[in-house]
Design a protein around this motif. Structure first.
Motif, PDB file in Angstrom:
ATOM      1  N   ALA A 123      13.605   2.460  -3.164  1.00 32.82           N
ATOM      2  CA  ALA A 123      14.358   1.281  -3.618  1.00 32.82           C
ATOM      3  C   ALA A 123      14.701   0.373  -2.436  1.00 32.82           C
ATOM      4  CB  ALA A 123      15.621   1.708  -4.350  1.00 32.82           C
ATOM      5  N   LYS A 124      15.068   0.957  -1.320  1.00 27.95           N
ATOM      6  CA  LYS A 124      15.389   0.173  -0.119  1.00 27.95           C
ATOM      7  C   LYS A 124      14.153  -0.559   0.386  1.00 27.95           C
ATOM      8  CE  LYS A 124      17.823   0.795   4.284  1.00 27.95           C
ATOM      9  NZ  LYS A 124      18.489   1.815   5.119  1.00 27.95           N
ATOM     10  N   VAL A 125      13.013   0.121   0.361  1.00 27.76           N
ATOM     11  CA  VAL A 125      11.762  -0.498   0.793  1.00 27.76           C
ATOM     12  C   VAL A 125      11.394  -1.646  -0.142  1.00 27.76           C
ATOM     13  CG1 VAL A 125       9.286  -0.141   1.180  1.00 27.76           C
ATOM     14  CG2 VAL A 125      10.933   1.581   1.963  1.00 27.76           C
ATOM     15  N   GLU A 126      11.560  -1.443  -1.436  1.00 26.86           N
ATOM     16  CA  GLU A 126      11.251  -2.513  -2.399  1.00 26.86           C
ATOM     17  C   GLU A 126      12.146  -3.735  -2.191  1.00 26.86           C
ATOM     18  OE1 GLU A 126      11.667  -0.324  -6.040  1.00 26.86           O
ATOM     19  OE2 GLU A 126       9.509   0.121  -6.125  1.00 26.86           O
ATOM     20  N   ARG A 127      13.442  -3.508  -1.956  1.00 24.38           N
ATOM     21  CA  ARG A 127      14.351  -4.639  -1.680  1.00 24.38           C
ATOM     22  C   ARG A 127      13.952  -5.346  -0.390  1.00 24.38           C
ATOM     23  NH1 ARG A 127      18.032  -0.734  -3.345  1.00 24.38           N
ATOM     24  NH2 ARG A 127      18.635  -0.305  -1.182  1.00 24.38           N
ATOM     25  N   ALA A 128      13.634  -4.556   0.626  1.00 23.83           N
ATOM     26  CA  ALA A 128      13.223  -5.141   1.908  1.00 23.83           C
ATOM     27  C   ALA A 128      11.916  -5.903   1.758  1.00 23.83           C
ATOM     28  CB  ALA A 128      13.084  -4.047   2.968  1.00 23.83           C
ATOM     29  N   GLN A 129      11.021  -5.395   0.923  1.00 19.75           N
ATOM     30  CA  GLN A 129       9.758  -6.086   0.695  1.00 19.75           C
ATOM     31  C   GLN A 129      10.011  -7.464   0.085  1.00 19.75           C
ATOM     32  OE1 GLN A 129       7.267  -4.552  -2.444  1.00 19.75           O
ATOM     33  NE2 GLN A 129       5.416  -4.979  -1.243  1.00 19.75           N
ATOM     34  N   ARG A 130      10.914  -7.554  -0.871  1.00 19.48           N
ATOM     35  CA  ARG A 130      11.273  -8.867  -1.446  1.00 19.48           C
ATOM     36  C   ARG A 130      11.865  -9.769  -0.367  1.00 19.48           C
ATOM     37  NH1 ARG A 130      12.750  -5.540  -5.712  1.00 19.48           N
ATOM     38  NH2 ARG A 130      14.932  -5.482  -5.059  1.00 19.48           N
ATOM     39  N   ASP A 131      12.719  -9.185   0.486  1.00 14.39           N
ATOM     40  CA  ASP A 131      13.310  -9.967   1.572  1.00 14.39           C
ATOM     41  C   ASP A 131      12.243 -10.447   2.555  1.00 14.39           C
ATOM     42  OD1 ASP A 131      15.800  -9.564   0.434  1.00 14.39           O
ATOM     43  OD2 ASP A 131      16.385  -7.977   1.847  1.00 14.39           O
ATOM     44  N   VAL A 132      11.259  -9.596   2.819  1.00 16.09           N
ATOM     45  CA  VAL A 132      10.151  -9.979   3.707  1.00 16.09           C
ATOM     46  C   VAL A 132       9.411 -11.171   3.105  1.00 16.09           C
ATOM     47  CG1 VAL A 132       7.868  -9.272   4.546  1.00 16.09           C
ATOM     48  CG2 VAL A 132       9.831  -7.756   4.860  1.00 16.09           C
ATOM     49  N   ARG A 133       9.091 -11.095   1.837  1.00 16.06           N
ATOM     50  CA  ARG A 133       8.376 -12.198   1.189  1.00 16.06           C
ATOM     51  C   ARG A 133       9.185 -13.490   1.227  1.00 16.06           C
ATOM     52  NH1 ARG A 133       6.167  -8.351  -3.475  1.00 16.06           N
ATOM     53  NH2 ARG A 133       4.182  -7.829  -2.491  1.00 16.06           N
ATOM     54  N   ASN A 134      10.476 -13.402   0.939  1.00 11.27           N
ATOM     55  CA  ASN A 134      11.333 -14.593   0.996  1.00 11.27           C
ATOM     56  C   ASN A 134      11.427 -15.134   2.419  1.00 11.27           C
ATOM     57  OD1 ASN A 134      11.856 -14.514  -1.765  1.00 11.27           O
ATOM     58  ND2 ASN A 134      13.683 -13.253  -1.513  1.00 11.27           N
ATOM     59  N   ALA A 135      11.515 -14.240   3.383  1.00  8.35           N
ATOM     60  CA  ALA A 135      11.607 -14.665   4.782  1.00  8.35           C
ATOM     61  C   ALA A 135      10.303 -15.312   5.244  1.00  8.35           C
ATOM     62  CB  ALA A 135      11.961 -13.470   5.674  1.00  8.35           C
ATOM     63  N   ALA A 155       0.830  -1.208   0.000  1.00  7.68           N
ATOM     64  CA  ALA A 155       0.000   0.000   0.000  1.00  7.68           C
ATOM     65  C   ALA A 155       0.865   1.257   0.000  1.00  7.68           C
ATOM     66  CB  ALA A 155      -0.943  -0.009   1.193  1.00  7.68           C
ATOM     67  N   TRP A 156       1.921   1.272   0.810  1.00  9.91           N
ATOM     68  CA  TRP A 156       2.789   2.461   0.857  1.00  9.91           C
ATOM     69  C   TRP A 156       3.468   2.676  -0.494  1.00  9.91           C
ATOM     70  CZ3 TRP A 156       8.045   3.504   0.362  1.00  9.91           C
ATOM     71  CH2 TRP A 156       8.423   4.802   0.719  1.00  9.91           C
ATOM     72  N   LEU A 157       3.982   1.606  -1.067  1.00  7.78           N
ATOM     73  CA  LEU A 157       4.656   1.722  -2.360  1.00  7.78           C
ATOM     74  C   LEU A 157       3.706   2.194  -3.455  1.00  7.78           C
ATOM     75  CD1 LEU A 157       6.934  -1.437  -2.136  1.00  7.78           C
ATOM     76  CD2 LEU A 157       7.710   0.952  -2.283  1.00  7.78           C
ATOM     77  N   ALA A 158       2.432   1.847  -3.332  1.00  9.90           N
ATOM     78  CA  ALA A 158       1.429   2.275  -4.313  1.00  9.90           C
ATOM     79  C   ALA A 158       0.895   3.680  -4.013  1.00  9.90           C
ATOM     80  CB  ALA A 158       0.278   1.278  -4.338  1.00  9.90           C
ATOM     81  N   GLY A 159       1.346   4.271  -2.911  1.00  9.95           N
ATOM     82  CA  GLY A 159       0.866   5.594  -2.534  1.00  9.95           C
ATOM     83  C   GLY A 159      -0.497   5.583  -1.887  1.00  9.95           C
ATOM     84  N   ALA A 160      -0.925   4.402  -1.434  1.00  9.31           N
ATOM     85  CA  ALA A 160      -2.265   4.265  -0.862  1.00  9.31           C
ATOM     86  C   ALA A 160      -2.279   4.226   0.661  1.00  9.31           C
ATOM     87  CB  ALA A 160      -2.918   2.995  -1.408  1.00  9.31           C
ATOM     88  N   ALA A 161      -1.120   4.276   1.286  1.00 10.94           N
ATOM     89  CA  ALA A 161      -1.056   4.270   2.757  1.00 10.94           C
ATOM     90  C   ALA A 161      -0.053   5.333   3.198  1.00 10.94           C
ATOM     91  CB  ALA A 161      -0.632   2.901   3.277  1.00 10.94           C
ATOM     92  N   PRO A 162      -0.393   6.073   4.237  1.00 16.97           N
ATOM     93  CA  PRO A 162       0.531   7.106   4.708  1.00 16.97           C
ATOM     94  C   PRO A 162       1.759   6.497   5.403  1.00 16.97           C
ATOM     95  CG  PRO A 162      -1.442   7.050   6.076  1.00 16.97           C
ATOM     96  CD  PRO A 162      -1.653   6.065   4.979  1.00 16.97           C
ATOM     97  N   LEU A 163       2.817   7.265   5.402  1.00 19.63           N
ATOM     98  CA  LEU A 163       4.071   6.838   6.015  1.00 19.63           C
ATOM     99  C   LEU A 163       3.879   6.446   7.476  1.00 19.63           C
ATOM    100  CD1 LEU A 163       7.199   6.564   6.012  1.00 19.63           C
ATOM    101  CD2 LEU A 163       7.261   8.972   6.659  1.00 19.63           C
ATOM    102  N   ASN A 164       3.178   7.268   8.241  1.00 14.62           N
ATOM    103  CA  ASN A 164       3.011   7.019   9.671  1.00 14.62           C
ATOM    104  C   ASN A 164       2.313   5.676   9.930  1.00 14.62           C
ATOM    105  OD1 ASN A 164       3.335   7.804  12.414  1.00 14.62           O
ATOM    106  ND2 ASN A 164       1.143   8.287  12.460  1.00 14.62           N
ATOM    107  N   TYR A 165       1.245   5.418   9.190  1.00 12.72           N
ATOM    108  CA  TYR A 165       0.518   4.152   9.342  1.00 12.72           C
ATOM    109  C   TYR A 165       1.429   2.967   9.021  1.00 12.72           C
ATOM    110  CZ  TYR A 165      -2.506   0.239   8.217  1.00 12.72           C
ATOM    111  OH  TYR A 165      -3.063  -1.011   8.155  1.00 12.72           O
ATOM    112  N   THR A 166       2.133   3.057   7.904  1.00 10.01           N
ATOM    113  CA  THR A 166       3.005   1.960   7.479  1.00 10.01           C
ATOM    114  C   THR A 166       4.119   1.747   8.481  1.00 10.01           C
ATOM    115  OG1 THR A 166       2.486   2.562   5.197  1.00 10.01           O
ATOM    116  CG2 THR A 166       4.334   1.060   5.538  1.00 10.01           C
ATOM    117  N   SER A 167       4.705   2.818   8.953  1.00  9.86           N
ATOM    118  CA  SER A 167       5.784   2.730   9.930  1.00  9.86           C
ATOM    119  C   SER A 167       5.303   2.089  11.233  1.00  9.86           C
ATOM    120  CB  SER A 167       6.341   4.131  10.200  1.00  9.86           C
ATOM    121  OG  SER A 167       7.367   4.080  11.146  1.00  9.86           O
ATOM    122  N   LEU A 168       4.155   2.537  11.725  1.00 13.16           N
ATOM    123  CA  LEU A 168       3.618   1.959  12.960  1.00 13.16           C
ATOM    124  C   LEU A 168       3.269   0.481  12.778  1.00 13.16           C
ATOM    125  CD1 LEU A 168       1.375   4.897  14.222  1.00 13.16           C
ATOM    126  CD2 LEU A 168       3.534   4.081  15.216  1.00 13.16           C
TER     127      LEU A 168
END
Length: 100
Positions: free
Chosen positions: A72-84, A5-18
Protein backbone atom coordinates in the motif's frame (compact mmCIF):
# COMPACT_ATOMS: atom_id res chain seq x y z
CA UNK A 1 8.20 1.26 -14.68
CA UNK A 2 10.21 -0.54 -12.02
CA UNK A 3 7.47 0.07 -9.47
CA UNK A 4 4.82 -1.15 -11.93
CA UNK A 5 6.82 -4.32 -12.48
CA UNK A 6 7.38 -4.92 -8.75
CA UNK A 7 3.72 -4.36 -7.94
CA UNK A 8 2.78 -6.83 -10.69
CA UNK A 9 5.22 -9.39 -9.29
CA UNK A 10 7.35 -9.20 -12.42
CA UNK A 11 10.49 -7.64 -10.90
CA UNK A 12 12.46 -8.79 -7.87
CA UNK A 13 12.76 -6.60 -4.79
CA UNK A 14 16.54 -6.20 -5.13
CA UNK A 15 16.33 -4.98 -8.74
CA UNK A 16 13.53 -2.53 -7.94
CA UNK A 17 15.30 -1.25 -4.85
CA UNK A 18 18.59 -0.71 -6.69
CA UNK A 19 16.72 1.06 -9.50
CA UNK A 20 15.07 3.46 -7.05
CA UNK A 21 18.38 4.10 -5.31
CA UNK A 22 19.98 4.94 -8.66
CA UNK A 23 17.11 7.27 -9.56
CA UNK A 24 17.41 8.94 -6.16
CA UNK A 25 21.12 9.60 -6.70
CA UNK A 26 20.50 11.05 -10.15
CA UNK A 27 17.79 13.33 -8.82
CA UNK A 28 20.11 14.52 -6.06
CA UNK A 29 22.83 15.21 -8.63
CA UNK A 30 20.39 17.11 -10.86
CA UNK A 31 19.17 19.19 -7.94
CA UNK A 32 22.76 20.04 -6.97
CA UNK A 33 23.64 21.04 -10.53
CA UNK A 34 20.62 23.32 -10.82
CA UNK A 35 21.35 24.91 -7.45
CA UNK A 36 24.95 25.60 -8.39
CA UNK A 37 24.14 26.98 -11.84
CA UNK A 38 24.18 30.74 -11.92
CA UNK A 39 20.98 31.91 -13.53
CA UNK A 40 19.24 35.24 -13.53
CA UNK A 41 15.90 33.39 -13.64
CA UNK A 42 15.88 32.33 -9.98
CA UNK A 43 12.10 31.78 -9.77
CA UNK A 44 12.24 29.29 -12.65
CA UNK A 45 15.22 27.57 -11.07
CA UNK A 46 13.40 27.44 -7.73
CA UNK A 47 10.43 25.75 -9.41
CA UNK A 48 12.67 23.10 -10.93
CA UNK A 49 14.39 22.48 -7.61
CA UNK A 50 11.06 22.16 -5.80
CA UNK A 51 9.75 19.71 -8.41
CA UNK A 52 12.90 17.59 -8.25
CA UNK A 53 12.75 17.60 -4.46
CA UNK A 54 9.13 16.45 -4.56
CA UNK A 55 10.04 13.64 -6.95
CA UNK A 56 13.04 12.66 -4.84
CA UNK A 57 10.86 12.44 -1.74
CA UNK A 58 8.32 10.24 -3.54
CA UNK A 59 11.10 7.92 -4.75
CA UNK A 60 12.52 7.67 -1.22
CA UNK A 61 9.08 6.80 0.18
CA UNK A 62 8.66 4.13 -2.50
CA UNK A 63 12.04 2.69 -1.55
CA UNK A 64 11.03 2.65 2.12
CA UNK A 65 7.80 0.88 1.19
CA UNK A 66 9.77 -1.75 -0.67
CA UNK A 67 12.05 -2.34 2.29
CA UNK A 68 9.03 -2.60 4.59
CA UNK A 69 7.29 -4.92 2.09
CA UNK A 70 4.35 -2.52 2.34
CA UNK A 71 2.47 -2.74 -0.95
CA UNK A 72 0.00 0.00 0.00
CA UNK A 73 2.86 2.39 0.80
CA UNK A 74 4.52 1.59 -2.53
CA UNK A 75 1.25 2.17 -4.39
CA UNK A 76 0.76 5.57 -2.69
CA UNK A 77 4.36 6.50 -3.43
CA UNK A 78 3.91 5.41 -7.03
CA UNK A 79 0.99 7.84 -7.40
CA UNK A 80 3.14 10.54 -5.80
CA UNK A 81 5.96 9.74 -8.23
CA UNK A 82 3.61 10.11 -11.19
CA UNK A 83 2.24 13.42 -9.87
CA UNK A 84 5.76 14.67 -9.17
CA UNK A 85 6.87 13.75 -12.70
CA UNK A 86 3.99 15.82 -14.07
CA UNK A 87 4.97 18.73 -11.84
CA UNK A 88 8.60 18.43 -12.96
CA UNK A 89 7.57 18.41 -16.62
CA UNK A 90 5.52 21.57 -16.06
CA UNK A 91 8.36 23.28 -14.20
CA UNK A 92 10.81 22.29 -16.94
CA UNK A 93 8.51 23.63 -19.65
CA UNK A 94 8.11 26.89 -17.75
CA UNK A 95 11.86 27.21 -17.21
CA UNK A 96 12.73 26.71 -20.84
CA UNK A 97 9.81 28.44 -22.52
CA UNK A 98 10.50 31.76 -24.21
CA UNK A 99 9.89 34.61 -21.78
CA UNK A 100 7.92 37.55 -23.05
Amino acid sequence: MALDAWLAGAAPLNYTSLTLQSVGRRLSDAESQIQSAGSPEAPDRAGLIAAISRLSTAVAIAEAGLQDDDTAKVERAQRDVRNAISALAAAYAKSFSPHR
